[in-house]
Design an enzyme around this catalytic site. Structure first.
Site, PDB file in Angstrom:
ATOM      1  CG  PHE A   1      23.226  40.978  30.431  1.00 14.90           C
ATOM      2  CD1 PHE A   1      22.605  40.025  29.631  1.00 14.90           C
ATOM      3  CD2 PHE A   1      22.729  41.182  31.714  1.00 14.90           C
ATOM      4  CE1 PHE A   1      21.517  39.290  30.099  1.00 14.90           C
ATOM      5  CE2 PHE A   1      21.642  40.456  32.185  1.00 14.90           C
ATOM      6  CZ  PHE A   1      21.037  39.504  31.369  1.00 14.90           C
TER       7      PHE A   1
ATOM      8  CG  HIS B   1      48.047  40.847  54.896  1.00 18.92           C
ATOM      9  ND1 HIS B   1      47.361  39.667  54.697  1.00 18.92           N
ATOM     10  CD2 HIS B   1      49.085  40.823  54.020  1.00 18.92           C
ATOM     11  CE1 HIS B   1      47.949  38.981  53.733  1.00 18.92           C
ATOM     12  NE2 HIS B   1      48.997  39.653  53.308  1.00 18.92           N
TER      13      HIS B   1
ATOM     14  CD  GLU C   1      26.055  37.993  36.336  1.00 15.76           C
ATOM     15  OE1 GLU C   1      25.762  36.801  36.360  1.00 15.76           O
ATOM     16  OE2 GLU C   1      27.099  38.442  35.820  1.00 15.76           O
TER      17      GLU C   1
ATOM     18  CB  THR D   1      21.212  41.888  45.975  1.00 16.59           C
ATOM     19  OG1 THR D   1      19.818  41.541  46.100  1.00 16.59           O
ATOM     20  CG2 THR D   1      21.335  43.213  45.238  1.00 16.59           C
TER      21      THR D   1
ATOM     22  NE  ARG E   1      54.011  41.762  61.400  1.00 14.83           N
ATOM     23  CZ  ARG E   1      54.578  42.937  61.606  1.00 14.83           C
ATOM     24  NH1 ARG E   1      55.651  43.284  60.918  1.00 14.83           N
ATOM     25  NH2 ARG E   1      54.076  43.762  62.487  1.00 14.83           N
TER      26      ARG E   1
ATOM     27  N   GLY F   1      48.128  46.365  59.408  1.00 16.45           N
ATOM     28  CA  GLY F   1      48.232  47.624  58.654  1.00 16.45           C
ATOM     29  C   GLY F   1      48.543  47.406  57.182  1.00 16.45           C
TER      30      GLY F   1
END
Ligand code: COS
Length: 398
Positions: free
Chosen positions: A130, A344, A369, A371, A273, A346
């Site tokens: 396109f 997460h 498409e 902003t 974690r 580091g």
């Protein structure tokens, strides 16, 4: 396992639920959420071919030309983009471009153009693109400078297009150029241009943070048959906007897919974690983040599937709904992915980690498409003009 409860929402029918479940199995088996950077063009070609071979591109073209439905079913397009984006940004890209680069032909092309271009798009044999944006402007469509001048049985095209996804690997481009029937938006027309048309060159490839085939195209006295015009001369702006009305909601759906993947990754990491003698998931600060992420994802999903359902079932023109879905879902996904990276720590910025990849993948959705800023103009324009046709039609439904 991603949240699938939304599939019971009334926007969907059984066909949609079956589609979502079978595509999930296919994507789990066939797509790896991994680096493709070494050969992006090759990876993209393979993805288009696999999506075509296994029937998913049948959702990108109408039934008479090898597709599933009489007209594009936006809920299916959204479910497919959401699912693919959760597994692989490049697979989502490959799927999305087949629709964006052919819908203007399906909607406005003469039957022989549809016969020539659409079956290949639907089988994966032909890669679509396109070509709207230009070096001097992408948001201000009415200011496009590329020209198409009628010369006997041909149009002669001169100018440049940029940020063209699939530039360099596409078999054809849906091109918007100035034919000059009137100043501004009313002087544009749409065409199909074969990639090997003499006078069309891929001038440079563009590297981005989430690599995919992207290029600048140059047209120098590029002659195409007059019959390659889509719609009527001067219809180009409306053709571009009508096409974007369909695909803006699907950009929101891709954003949803990235966001759902980010939430899944964050939940899984928070559960395993440990910090200060507890799992991250035990801390209320982590829980607050997860709560916000999950709520924003559901809010965006409601907007995306409202827009898709409205387009499929209620009204042709869904400018307001599509812009709201695109704007909210892409902004939401940016926040959700950022929160997942934060959870997460580091590990979130280590190259190749899923959330690091999502962080790069999600950024361009707030730009392409239309902003976020353009979506605000579109929504405000609709609100100020009092254009509530879809809402009114929906209210009238029994
Ligand atoms: N469907 C059909 N017709 C539409 C339409 C739509 N979705 N949106 C607008 N139109 C029509 C209008 O009805 C109007 O027709 P009339 O003059 O006959 O009434 C005409 O098109 C012009 O519309 P409008 O006045 O709203 O246009 P604007 O110039 O104000 O629109 C914006 C400007 C910024 C909204 C538009 O250019 C835009 O969306 N730009 C972003 C484009 C984009 O997404 N670029 C990224 C490249 S694609 S990756």
């Amino acid at each position: 396992m991603p949240d699938r409860t939304f599939l019971s929402w009334p926007f969907f029918d059984e066909g949609h639920r079956t589609l979502a479940v079978s595509l999930e199995s296919w994507a789990t088996a066939k797509l790896a959420f991994e680096h493709h950077e070494r050969d992006i063009d090759g990876a993209c070609r393979k993805l288009v071919s696999a999506l075509g071979h296994d029937g998913w591109l049948k959702y990108s073209v109408p039934k008479n030309y090898g597709g599933h439905f009489d007209k594009l079913d936006v809920r299916s397009l959204c479910l497919i983009r959401e699912t693919l984006a959760r597994h692989s940004g490049l697979a989502d890209f490959a799927f999305a471009m087949q629709g964006l680069g052919s819908a203007s032909i399906a909607l406005f092309g003469a039957d022989d153009l549809k016969q020539r271009y659409l079956p290949g798009v639907g089988s994966g044999a032909r890669i679509a693109a396109f070509a709207l944006s230009e070096p001097e402007g992408g948001s201000d469509v009415s200011a496009l400078r590329t020209t198409a001048q009628l010369d006997g049985d041909h149009y002669v095209i001169n100018g440049a297009k940029t940020w063209i996804s699939n530039g360099g690997i596409a078999g054809h481009y849906v091109l918007f150029a100035r034919t000059g029937e009137a100043p501004g938006a009313k002087g544009l027309s749409a065409f199909v241009v074969d990639a090997d048309a003499p006078g069309l060159d891929v001038r440079e490839r563009i590297e981005t943070i989430a690599p995919h085939p992207l290029a600048t195209l140059r047209f120098r006295n590029c002659r195409i048959p007059k019959s390659h015009l889509l719609g009527k001369p001067g219809d180009g702006f409306k053709i571009a906007m009508a096409t974007l009305d369909i695909f803006r909601a699907t950009v929101g759906a891709a954003a949803l897919g990235f966001a759902r993947r980010a939430l899944d990754e964050a939940v899984s990491y928070a559960r395993r974690r440990e910090a200060f003698g507890h799992k991250l998931a035990d801390f209320q600060l982590t829980q607050a983040k997860l709560a916000d992420m999950a709520t924003e994802i559901d809010a965006a999903a409601l907007l995306v599937y409202r827009a898709a359902w409205t387009k499929d079932r209620v009204a042709d023109r869904v400018t307001r709904e599509a812009s709201m879905a695109k704007m909210y879902a892409t902004e939401m996904a940016q926040r959700v992915v950022d929160a997942a990276v934060q959870i997460h720590g580091g590990m979130g910025v280590v190259s190749g980690e899923p959330v690091e990849r999502l962080y790069r993948e999600v950024r361009s959705l707030r730009i392409y498409e239309g902003t976020t800023e353009i979506q605000k103009l579109v929504i405000a324009g609709q609100v100020l003009a009092g254009q509530d046709e879809p809402a009114r039609k929906a209210a009238e439904k029994p």
